[in-house]
Design an enzyme around this catalytic site. Structure first.
Site, PDB file in Angstrom:
ATOM      1  N   ASN A  65      40.207  29.329  46.549  1.00 43.55           N
ATOM      2  CA  ASN A  65      40.365  30.499  47.424  1.00 43.55           C
ATOM      3  C   ASN A  65      39.051  30.857  48.124  1.00 43.55           C
ATOM      4  O   ASN A  65      38.527  31.964  48.007  1.00 43.55           O
ATOM      5  CB  ASN A  65      40.930  31.694  46.651  1.00 43.55           C
ATOM      6  CG  ASN A  65      40.090  32.094  45.453  1.00 43.55           C
ATOM      7  OD1 ASN A  65      39.347  31.295  44.910  1.00 43.55           O
ATOM      8  ND2 ASN A  65      40.220  33.338  45.041  1.00 43.55           N
TER       9      ASN A  65
ATOM     10  N   HIS B 113      48.083  30.942  38.287  1.00 43.12           N
ATOM     11  CA  HIS B 113      47.722  32.359  38.250  1.00 43.12           C
ATOM     12  C   HIS B 113      49.040  33.127  38.243  1.00 43.12           C
ATOM     13  O   HIS B 113      49.801  33.065  39.206  1.00 43.12           O
ATOM     14  CB  HIS B 113      46.887  32.698  39.493  1.00 43.12           C
ATOM     15  CG  HIS B 113      46.590  34.156  39.672  1.00 43.12           C
ATOM     16  ND1 HIS B 113      45.332  34.679  39.497  1.00 43.12           N
ATOM     17  CD2 HIS B 113      47.382  35.209  40.040  1.00 43.12           C
ATOM     18  CE1 HIS B 113      45.354  35.983  39.748  1.00 43.12           C
ATOM     19  NE2 HIS B 113      46.589  36.317  40.079  1.00 43.12           N
TER      20      HIS B 113
ATOM     21  N   HIS C 156      34.952  30.484  40.044  1.00 46.67           N
ATOM     22  CA  HIS C 156      34.941  30.745  41.488  1.00 46.67           C
ATOM     23  C   HIS C 156      33.497  30.623  41.965  1.00 46.67           C
ATOM     24  O   HIS C 156      32.646  31.426  41.583  1.00 46.67           O
ATOM     25  CB  HIS C 156      35.474  32.153  41.787  1.00 46.67           C
ATOM     26  CG  HIS C 156      36.892  32.351  41.387  1.00 46.67           C
ATOM     27  ND1 HIS C 156      37.955  32.174  42.243  1.00 46.67           N
ATOM     28  CD2 HIS C 156      37.435  32.696  40.195  1.00 46.67           C
ATOM     29  CE1 HIS C 156      39.090  32.409  41.608  1.00 46.67           C
ATOM     30  NE2 HIS C 156      38.802  32.727  40.355  1.00 46.67           N
TER      31      HIS C 156
ATOM     32  N   ASP D 209      37.104  32.293  34.114  1.00 43.81           N
ATOM     33  CA  ASP D 209      37.477  32.949  35.374  1.00 43.81           C
ATOM     34  C   ASP D 209      36.233  33.598  35.994  1.00 43.81           C
ATOM     35  O   ASP D 209      36.270  34.722  36.494  1.00 43.81           O
ATOM     36  CB  ASP D 209      38.583  33.979  35.167  1.00 43.81           C
ATOM     37  CG  ASP D 209      39.194  34.480  36.475  1.00 43.81           C
ATOM     38  OD1 ASP D 209      38.922  33.869  37.527  1.00 43.81           O
ATOM     39  OD2 ASP D 209      39.944  35.484  36.447  1.00 43.81           O
TER      40      ASP D 209
END
EC number: 3.5.2.3
Length: 431
Positions: free
Chosen positions: A98, A183, A66, A309
């Site tokens: 996201n 996910h 991310h 992650d």
């Protein structure tokens, strides 16, 4: 960043799953390409990197990070995230969509790709969402995204709870050869949970998250992949039953792969010392039986990939109590040393398996021409000193996020050099 056209990497212990090379070799890099892997002297080459005592591997590929840009640049940017990747020996990363706004269209992919071209020091392959706005209602235009170069779609951060919408997106992905990164979390069952439901969550007075929250979606997604024929990659698996189901799915001929994160095979819920949000991640740290099952799954090649992650947050956010703080742990700068220390030195994986799960297999999952040291391949290379012992210190991180439970942990396996396309993008002073 150094950008010479010709290098000799000598005396290193090469680990190359594609060729099976597992021994001392010299590597010649010319104009960004691997020109030779052999035992010749190559005395004519002036730019020499002596990798004695080091493993030399294909550059690591992290399928699950991310980078927060656009929208949450105070947590991380593509620039700082890619620098963290380089320091961790990671040469290719896949950021999740996201962000704010969500990466759900060709226009948004182009916008973020402009930032990548400007700021990134490693290969950054942006992942697009499964549904528009990650609202779980309307599938994205998978074919158009594929034509734009997107290699995967994911709703990461949540699951698509409407199975019919998800099935339609999977059919679209199957039609154009796109992999779905899943996910697995039934949000209706989370119900405010923040830690694994166990004696530890009871001790701390924090609402728990059961294994079934993950397992029911793993089962559903595997069955949908079986029906649609899409390639399914299950992200950050954390439970023993996830491993069992992936094993059964593979035996049934379903095109599914599984991923484990270093924090899930290194720590269990019993290791949480107090109400410390650095130990809060999603899925949560599970029970000891789950940790052992994940290790066995990696050892037996049921679980294919090790990813991080990587989820940076601000110090202020992570100083909150576990029940209030965001989920997430940084991982790019610690994944290799944790994997080497816990799994290789721990007797779970061979060094070659480590290279497979951190480079070769991830490349195969998303179908990119990386993860190999074969002559003619792009020179993405990671050099790790296998005997170098050090203590993880969050103050040294180049990521904006310092949220890690591994601060102060003694490990072995220090990244000494990272090369991307023949360019040195990270170098430890002592090499």
């Amino acid at each position: 960043m150094e950008n010479n056209s010709l290098y000799l990497i000598k005396n290193g212990h090469v680990l190359d799953p594609a060729s099976g090379k597992d021994g001392i070799y010299n590597i010649v890099v010319k104009d960004g390409i691997i020109a030779a892997v052999d035992n010749d002297s190559h005395d004519e080459i002036d730019n020499v990197i002596d990798a004695a005592g080091c493993y030399v591997m294909p550059g690591l590929i992290d399928l699950h990070v991310h980078f927060r840009e656009p929208g949450f640049e105070y947590k991380e940017t593509i620039k700082t995230g890619s620098l963290a990747a380089a320091r961790g020996g990671v040469t290719t990363v896949l950021p999740m969509p996201n962000t704010k706004p969500v990466i759900d269209s060709v226009e948004m992919v182009r916008r973020v790709n402009d930032i990548i071209k400007r700021d990134a020091v490693v290969n950054v392959l942006q992942v697009a969402s499964v549904t528009m706005g990650q609202e779980g209602k309307v599938p994205v235009d998978v074919e158009a995204l594929r034509e734009e170069g997107v290699v995967a779609i994911s709703e990461d951060g949540k699951s698509v709870m409407n199975a019919e919408v998800y099935r339609e997106a999977m059919y679209r992905a199957a039609d154009c050869g796109m992999v779905v990164l899943a996910h697995c979390e039934d949000k209706n069952m989370v119900n405010g949970g923040a830690l694994n439901e166990s004696a530890k969550s009871e001790e701390l007075g924090i609402k728990g998250i059961t294994n079934a929250v993950e397992d029911v979606i793993v089962a559903r997604d595997i069955l949908l992949a079986k029906e649609t024929g899409c390639r399914l990659h299950l992200c950050h698996c954390s439970t023993k039953d996830s491993v069992k189901m992936i094993k059964i799915a593979k035996e049934d001929g379903i095109d599914v792969t599984g991923e484990v994160c270093p924090h899930h095979f290194t720590l269990c819920d019993e290791d949480i010392p107090c109400d410390n949000a650095d130990y809060k991640m999603n899925p949560p740290l599970r029970g000891r039986e789950d940790v052992e099952a994940l290790k066995e799954g990696l050892k037996d090649n049921i679980m294919d990939v090790i990813s991080t992650d990587h989820a940076p947050h601000s110090e202020e956010e992570k100083k909150k109590p576990i029940s209030e703080a965001p989920f997430g742990i940084t991982g790019l700068e610690t994944s290799l040393c944790l994997t080497y220390t816990e799994l290789v030195l721990g007797g779970v994986l061979t060094p070659m398996q480590m290279a497979e799960k951190m480079s070769y297999n991830p490349a195969r999952v998303i179908g990119i021409d990386r993860g190999t040291l074969l002559p003619g391949a792009v020179a993405d290379i990671t050099i790790m000193d296998k005997d170098k012992e050090f203590v993880i210190d969050r103050k040294d991180f180049v990521s904006k996020g310092h949220n890690t439970p591994f601060d102060g942990k003694k490990v072995k396996g220090k990244v000494m050099l990272t090369m991307v396309g023949g360019k040195i993008v990270y170098k430890e002073n002592k090499i």
